[in-house]
Design a protein around this motif. Structure first.
Motif, PDB file in Angstrom:
ATOM      1  N   LEU A 206      20.343  -0.854   1.810  1.00 30.84           N
ATOM      2  CA  LEU A 206      19.059  -0.164   1.589  1.00 30.84           C
ATOM      3  C   LEU A 206      18.850  -0.091   0.087  1.00 30.84           C
ATOM      4  N   SER A 207      17.708  -0.598  -0.359  1.00 26.67           N
ATOM      5  CA  SER A 207      17.466  -0.566  -1.802  1.00 26.67           C
ATOM      6  C   SER A 207      15.989  -0.756  -2.099  1.00 26.67           C
ATOM      7  N   HIS A 208      15.529  -0.092  -3.159  1.00 27.17           N
ATOM      8  CA  HIS A 208      14.157  -0.290  -3.640  1.00 27.17           C
ATOM      9  C   HIS A 208      14.176  -0.582  -5.127  1.00 27.17           C
ATOM     10  N   GLU A 209      13.417  -1.596  -5.497  1.00 31.10           N
ATOM     11  CA  GLU A 209      13.165  -1.824  -6.916  1.00 31.10           C
ATOM     12  C   GLU A 209      11.849  -1.152  -7.247  1.00 31.10           C
ATOM     13  N   PHE A 210      11.755  -0.526  -8.408  1.00 31.62           N
ATOM     14  CA  PHE A 210      10.477   0.019  -8.873  1.00 31.62           C
ATOM     15  C   PHE A 210       9.908  -0.964  -9.881  1.00 31.62           C
ATOM     16  N   ILE A 211       8.726  -1.477  -9.528  1.00 31.73           N
ATOM     17  CA  ILE A 211       8.165  -2.596 -10.288  1.00 31.73           C
ATOM     18  C   ILE A 211       6.818  -2.218 -10.870  1.00 31.73           C
ATOM     19  N   ILE A 212       6.604  -2.560 -12.133  1.00 33.00           N
ATOM     20  CA  ILE A 212       5.245  -2.438 -12.667  1.00 33.00           C
ATOM     21  C   ILE A 212       4.650  -3.839 -12.805  1.00 33.00           C
ATOM     22  N   LEU A 213       3.371  -3.928 -12.546  1.00 32.43           N
ATOM     23  CA  LEU A 213       2.735  -5.244 -12.594  1.00 32.43           C
ATOM     24  C   LEU A 213       2.608  -5.710 -14.041  1.00 32.43           C
ATOM     25  N   ALA A 214       2.952  -6.956 -14.292  1.00 33.00           N
ATOM     26  CA  ALA A 214       2.759  -7.544 -15.627  1.00 33.00           C
ATOM     27  C   ALA A 214       2.868  -9.043 -15.490  1.00 33.00           C
ATOM     28  N   GLU A 215       1.922  -9.745 -16.089  1.00 35.47           N
ATOM     29  CA  GLU A 215       1.884 -11.209 -16.043  1.00 35.47           C
ATOM     30  C   GLU A 215       3.192 -11.834 -16.515  1.00 35.47           C
ATOM     31  N   THR A 216       3.812 -11.150 -17.505  1.00 32.62           N
ATOM     32  CA  THR A 216       5.005 -11.715 -18.118  1.00 32.62           C
ATOM     33  C   THR A 216       6.284 -11.251 -17.429  1.00 32.62           C
ATOM     34  N   GLY A 217       6.149 -10.529 -16.323  1.00 35.43           N
ATOM     35  CA  GLY A 217       7.329 -10.022 -15.627  1.00 35.43           C
ATOM     36  C   GLY A 217       8.195 -11.147 -15.079  1.00 35.43           C
ATOM     37  N   GLU A 218       9.457 -10.829 -14.837  1.00 34.74           N
ATOM     38  CA  GLU A 218      10.384 -11.844 -14.335  1.00 34.74           C
ATOM     39  C   GLU A 218      10.489 -11.839 -12.815  1.00 34.74           C
ATOM     40  N   SER A 219       9.939 -10.795 -12.178  1.00 36.95           N
ATOM     41  CA  SER A 219      10.016 -10.751 -10.712  1.00 36.95           C
ATOM     42  C   SER A 219       8.681 -11.175 -10.120  1.00 36.95           C
ATOM     43  N   ILE A 221       6.179 -10.846  -7.101  1.00 35.97           N
ATOM     44  CA  ILE A 221       6.019  -9.823  -6.067  1.00 35.97           C
ATOM     45  C   ILE A 221       4.872 -10.145  -5.108  1.00 35.97           C
ATOM     46  N   TYR A 222       5.045  -9.661  -3.892  1.00 34.19           N
ATOM     47  CA  TYR A 222       4.052  -9.882  -2.837  1.00 34.19           C
ATOM     48  C   TYR A 222       3.799  -8.546  -2.186  1.00 34.19           C
ATOM     49  N   THR A 223       2.558  -8.093  -2.226  1.00 34.85           N
ATOM     50  CA  THR A 223       2.304  -6.779  -1.643  1.00 34.85           C
ATOM     51  C   THR A 223       0.859  -6.633  -1.179  1.00 34.85           C
ATOM     52  N   ASP A 224       0.579  -5.412  -0.757  1.00 34.12           N
ATOM     53  CA  ASP A 224      -0.722  -5.039  -0.209  1.00 34.12           C
ATOM     54  C   ASP A 224      -1.334  -4.081  -1.212  1.00 34.12           C
ATOM     55  N   LYS A 225      -2.546  -4.353  -1.642  1.00 34.81           N
ATOM     56  CA  LYS A 225      -3.057  -3.545  -2.759  1.00 34.81           C
ATOM     57  C   LYS A 225      -3.267  -2.076  -2.402  1.00 34.81           C
ATOM     58  N   ARG A 226      -3.286  -1.763  -1.114  1.00 35.84           N
ATOM     59  CA  ARG A 226      -3.455  -0.358  -0.731  1.00 35.84           C
ATOM     60  C   ARG A 226      -2.222   0.492  -1.078  1.00 35.84           C
ATOM     61  N   ILE A 227      -1.118  -0.181  -1.374  1.00 39.54           N
ATOM     62  CA  ILE A 227       0.091   0.576  -1.731  1.00 39.54           C
ATOM     63  C   ILE A 227      -0.123   1.374  -3.027  1.00 39.54           C
ATOM     64  N   PHE A 228      -1.056   0.900  -3.868  1.00 46.12           N
ATOM     65  CA  PHE A 228      -1.304   1.605  -5.135  1.00 46.12           C
ATOM     66  C   PHE A 228      -2.010   2.941  -4.934  1.00 46.12           C
ATOM     67  N   TYR A 253       3.526  -3.885   3.177  1.00 40.89           N
ATOM     68  CA  TYR A 253       4.423  -4.978   2.800  1.00 40.89           C
ATOM     69  C   TYR A 253       4.558  -4.976   1.273  1.00 40.89           C
ATOM     70  N   ALA A 254       5.778  -4.936   0.776  1.00 41.82           N
ATOM     71  CA  ALA A 254       5.994  -4.947  -0.683  1.00 41.82           C
ATOM     72  C   ALA A 254       7.396  -5.472  -0.941  1.00 41.82           C
ATOM     73  N   ASP A 271      -5.983 -11.214   4.085  1.00 40.22           N
ATOM     74  CA  ASP A 271      -6.241 -11.848   2.786  1.00 40.22           C
ATOM     75  C   ASP A 271      -6.875 -10.909   1.759  1.00 40.22           C
ATOM     76  N   GLU A 272      -7.790 -10.037   2.237  1.00 36.81           N
ATOM     77  CA  GLU A 272      -8.501  -9.175   1.272  1.00 36.81           C
ATOM     78  C   GLU A 272      -7.565  -8.199   0.556  1.00 36.81           C
ATOM     79  N   PHE A 273      -6.403  -7.905   1.145  1.00 32.07           N
ATOM     80  CA  PHE A 273      -5.501  -6.927   0.526  1.00 32.07           C
ATOM     81  C   PHE A 273      -4.308  -7.575  -0.180  1.00 32.07           C
TER      82      PHE A 273
END
Ligand code: P5A
Length: 441
Positions: A206-219, A221-228, A253-254, A271-273
């Motif tokens: 069980l694990s969660h990464e906390f990720i901030i969005l950034a073009e230059t990020g190394e990870s 990510i695939y998610t649903d925009k409603r998570i924000f 999904y994240a 697709d819209e999310f």
């Protein structure tokens, strides 16, 4: 502080060796200086920001009842042999021999050391849960250190560890950290989303990464925009409320690319999310049960039996966050940075226009600084005789959010005042102080 006396070595141009904006800016405004590959000195501007981030991280750990300790950077190999990770960790571990030829190492993380501390002191389940943290330098001999302090070899981490009697209690601890991380990143003005992630050399499932969005990020990510839009403000420190919070996130999904499954993504997110972008990992939490307590024999007495304690660990990349905030806030096209006031190296800069034979604006700056000081506002005065526009340009780069400008136009007690990103206003000093103070709340 006078700029002329400060140690802020500004470069005229962007350093060519830096590939991403945070690395460029940190070198350009003299926040850090590289001393070897992936190893940096922190100069006053960078150090101030990192210390402010550290303090926010600390306050949010204290707030959920985690106790602060300090473990050393150098560890003995013995405990790592007990857990079985001495070999597993491979070349990322910096191994050292002391003069007695004993095998030592520079800690890349502290699961073993904390388990050793725990097993020698805690004997009964009645002392559980135990939640402990420290903020300390780590060393990982990364194959390709890059992007400045974002992926370096020596870095500053907050690592916390939890000890519980069973899974149910351990998930409660895990969820406390989950909330605490959301609160921490929010205070840093970052929108960090928890994502299912691989556990790598730390272990567990069980694990969660906390990720901030950034073009230059190394990870990736695939998610649903409603998570924000998930809210955490009303969450109480109780089992049900915390577990609901996690469920509210886990509904969406994240994942990072290690866990990505296209079929699942298409099924779960219309697709819209869909959000398919890159991010920076600023924190990572793990639950691994008895992975360390069993081989290291860390038990407590419970109903006449010895039980292996159930453990989790929780990391925040304190030094990486300095770069992550820049990635999120710096507009490199216009060369304008704006630090969140909570971590800005100074809260306000006073920029007087100074002529060689007329120091009256500097005098005005000194008078304003006294008022700022008595209002607990941390300031710097640019007392150099550079021209006005190059001073402004320099401070747009440095990113102190509030600027008070003293040119030849101001009258009486009113000054040109600007919050970076907003229009300049002419205001009296009382109003200026009120605005800065309100922004600190
Ligand atoms: C959790 C705490 C751990 O080490 N053990 C103790 C667990 N997790 S982690 O994901 O490996 O690291 C935690 C955070 O540290 C930052 N980080 C780094 N920062 C800069 N350079 C590096 N090379 C580096 N490696 C890890 C990340 O923010 C990560 O989330």
């Amino acid at each position: 502080m006078y700029f002329s006396k400060s140690f802020i070595p500004i470069l005229k141009n962007n350093p060519t060796e830096a590939k991403i904006k945070s690395h460029q800016l940190m070198l350009r405004i003299g926040m850090i200086k590289q001393s070897a590959a992936g190893i940096y000195s922190w100069l006053p501007l960078g150090f101030k920001v990192m210390k402010k981030i550290e303090q926010i991280v600390r306050e949010e750990q204290d707030r959920i009842g985690v106790q602060e300790i300090l473990m050393p950077t150098i560890q003995s190999s013995e405990i790592w042999k007990e857990s079985g990770r001495y070999e597993d960790y491979g070349e990322e571990m910096l191994r050292i021999k002391d003069r007695q030829n004993r095998e030592m190492l520079y800690g890349p993380t502290n699961e073993e050391l904390i388990t050793d501390i725990f097993r020698n002191s805690i004997k009964s389940y009645k002392s559980l849960p135990q939640l402990l943290y420290h903020i300390q330098w780590k060393f990982r001999d990364e194959l390709r250190p890059r992007f400045g302090i974002m992926r370096c070899r020596e870095f500053y981490m907050k690592d916390a560890y939890s000890f519980d009697i069973n899974d149910e209690e351990a998930f409660f601890s895990y969820n406390k950290f989950f909330l605490s991380y959301l609160r921490t990143f929010k205070r840093l003005n970052l929108s960090a989303i928890p994502m299912a992630a691989d556990t790598g050399p730390i272990g567990g499932n069980l694990s969660h990464e906390f990720i901030i969005l950034a073009e230059t990020g190394e990870s990736k990510i695939y998610t649903d925009k409603r998570i924000f839009e998930v809210k955490s403000d009303d969450t109480k420190i109780e089992k049900k409320s915390l577990s609901d919070l996690r469920k509210n996130y886990e509904k969406f999904y994240a994942v990072t690319d290690e866990k990505f499954d296209k079929k699942e993504f298409d099924e779960k997110v219309s697709d819209e999310f869909k959000v398919n972008t890159k991010g920076i990992e600023v924190g990572h939490i793990f639950y691994f049960g008895d992975k360390y307590s069993r081989p290291m024999n860390a038990t407590v007495d419970f109903q006449g039996k010895k039980e292996f304690v159930k453990m989790g660990s929780y990391g925040v990349g304190v030094s990486r966050l300095v770069g992550a905030i820049i990635e999120a806030k710096y507009d490199d096209k216009n060369e304008i940075m704006k630090w969140p006031i909570s971590v800005s190296p100074y809260e306000c800069v006073i920029i007087p226009l100074i002529n060689k034979n007329d120091k009256s604006n500097l005098e005005k700056a000194n008078n304003i600084s006294k008022i700022l000081k008595s209002s607990n506002i941390d300031f710097i005065i640019d007392d150099t005789d550079e021209n006005f526009s190059s001073k402004i340009k320099k401070f747009n780069l440095i990113g102190i959010p509030f600027q008070i400008m003293i040119g030849n136009k101001n009258e009486g007690n009113t000054f040109e005042f600007k919050e970076i990103g907003n229009e300049t206003q002419i205001l009296d000093i009382g109003k200026i102080i009120e605005i800065i103070k309100t922004s600190k709340k």
